[in-house]
Design an enzyme around this catalytic site. Sequence first.
Site, PDB file in Angstrom:
ATOM      1  N   HIS A 121     -10.103   1.195   1.766  1.00 30.81           N
ATOM      2  CA  HIS A 121      -9.578   2.501   2.198  1.00 30.81           C
ATOM      3  C   HIS A 121     -10.719   3.461   2.549  1.00 30.81           C
ATOM      4  O   HIS A 121     -10.618   4.251   3.473  1.00 30.81           O
ATOM      5  CB  HIS A 121      -8.755   3.143   1.074  1.00 30.81           C
ATOM      6  CG  HIS A 121      -7.290   2.803   1.109  1.00 30.81           C
ATOM      7  ND1 HIS A 121      -6.482   3.061   2.194  1.00 30.81           N
ATOM      8  CD2 HIS A 121      -6.484   2.239   0.180  1.00 30.81           C
ATOM      9  CE1 HIS A 121      -5.248   2.660   1.934  1.00 30.81           C
ATOM     10  NE2 HIS A 121      -5.220   2.149   0.723  1.00 30.81           N
ATOM     11  N   CYS A 149       0.856  -1.185   0.000  1.00 28.93           N
ATOM     12  CA  CYS A 149       0.000   0.000   0.000  1.00 28.93           C
ATOM     13  C   CYS A 149       0.893   1.237   0.000  1.00 28.93           C
ATOM     14  O   CYS A 149       1.874   1.295   0.737  1.00 28.93           O
ATOM     15  CB  CYS A 149      -0.875  -0.010   1.252  1.00 28.93           C
ATOM     16  SG  CYS A 149      -1.924   1.454   1.417  1.00 28.93           S
ATOM     17  N   HIS A 204      -9.068  -3.600  -2.131  1.00 29.13           N
ATOM     18  CA  HIS A 204      -8.086  -2.801  -1.392  1.00 29.13           C
ATOM     19  C   HIS A 204      -8.509  -1.326  -1.367  1.00 29.13           C
ATOM     20  O   HIS A 204      -8.498  -0.694  -0.298  1.00 29.13           O
ATOM     21  CB  HIS A 204      -6.714  -2.972  -2.051  1.00 29.13           C
ATOM     22  CG  HIS A 204      -5.598  -2.209  -1.411  1.00 29.13           C
ATOM     23  ND1 HIS A 204      -4.494  -2.819  -0.840  1.00 29.13           N
ATOM     24  CD2 HIS A 204      -5.397  -0.877  -1.239  1.00 29.13           C
ATOM     25  CE1 HIS A 204      -3.678  -1.890  -0.353  1.00 29.13           C
ATOM     26  NE2 HIS A 204      -4.199  -0.699  -0.586  1.00 29.13           N
ATOM     27  N   GLU A 205      -8.892  -0.787  -2.524  1.00 26.14           N
ATOM     28  CA  GLU A 205      -9.222   0.647  -2.594  1.00 26.14           C
ATOM     29  C   GLU A 205     -10.548   0.947  -1.889  1.00 26.14           C
ATOM     30  O   GLU A 205     -10.681   1.969  -1.214  1.00 26.14           O
ATOM     31  CB  GLU A 205      -9.256   1.122  -4.052  1.00 26.14           C
ATOM     32  CG  GLU A 205      -7.934   0.977  -4.799  1.00 26.14           C
ATOM     33  CD  GLU A 205      -6.738   1.560  -4.064  1.00 26.14           C
ATOM     34  OE1 GLU A 205      -6.901   2.573  -3.352  1.00 26.14           O
ATOM     35  OE2 GLU A 205      -5.633   0.995  -4.188  1.00 26.14           O
TER      36      GLU A 205
HETATM   37 ZN    ZN Z   1      -3.566   1.234  -0.135  1.00 29.27          ZN
END
Ligand code: ZN
Length: 218
Positions: free
Chosen positions: A175, A129, A171-172
């Site tokens: 966030h 990341c 993953h995004e």
């Molecule tokens: Zn990330």
Amino acid sequence: MASLSDPTPSRSVSDQVEELLAHEGPLPIVAAGDPVLRRVAEPFDGQLDPGLLARFVAALRATMHAAPGVGLAAPQVGVDLRLAVVEDPAPVPEEVRRARGRVPLPFRVLVNPAYEPVGRARAAFYEGCLSVPGWQAVVARHAEVRLTAFDEHGRPVDEVLTGWPARIVQHETDHLDGMLYVDHAEPRSLASSQAMAERWNEPTPVRAARALGFALPE
Ligand code: ZN
């Protein structure tokens, strides 16, 4: 950087983005430890007018390219909005492509994205990341997900993704819910960039799992 990622309540997100874009070059990326990465981001509902949104998206894309990375979420530049960009040309050897399902993901903007698993299969691979520089760890994620979102023009997106594109989108989107990949990584898989380059630069983490002592999904 602290002042950029610490908006005062009186300042609108629009003013904050204008300020960010006033500087030349890639946007500063916020690192783990900044509370903006731990907030559930605000749904996008027109806080940025279309012109400013387009400029912000272009800056996110340029910042992602410069890093380099395959995804970048607005909170990673200190902006509390449910907005992310993804793009992966996937310049990897054939055996990596096959093992990880790392196929090219064309550039796209995800506005208010969400995902849900399709089936029960999980896939575990090393990932990193931009907000946790210098480290990678293995994360078991849904192998296939249904992505729902809007694009930057407000058109709905609803599609099923597998392989690396599915991983990037998870993953995004995480966030935007205040989560970092380390929250659900295998702690014993943690590896520095140097260890990754010297020891674990291979298509799957099978050998790393044995050597470091962590489990992979069936
Ligand atoms: Zn990330």
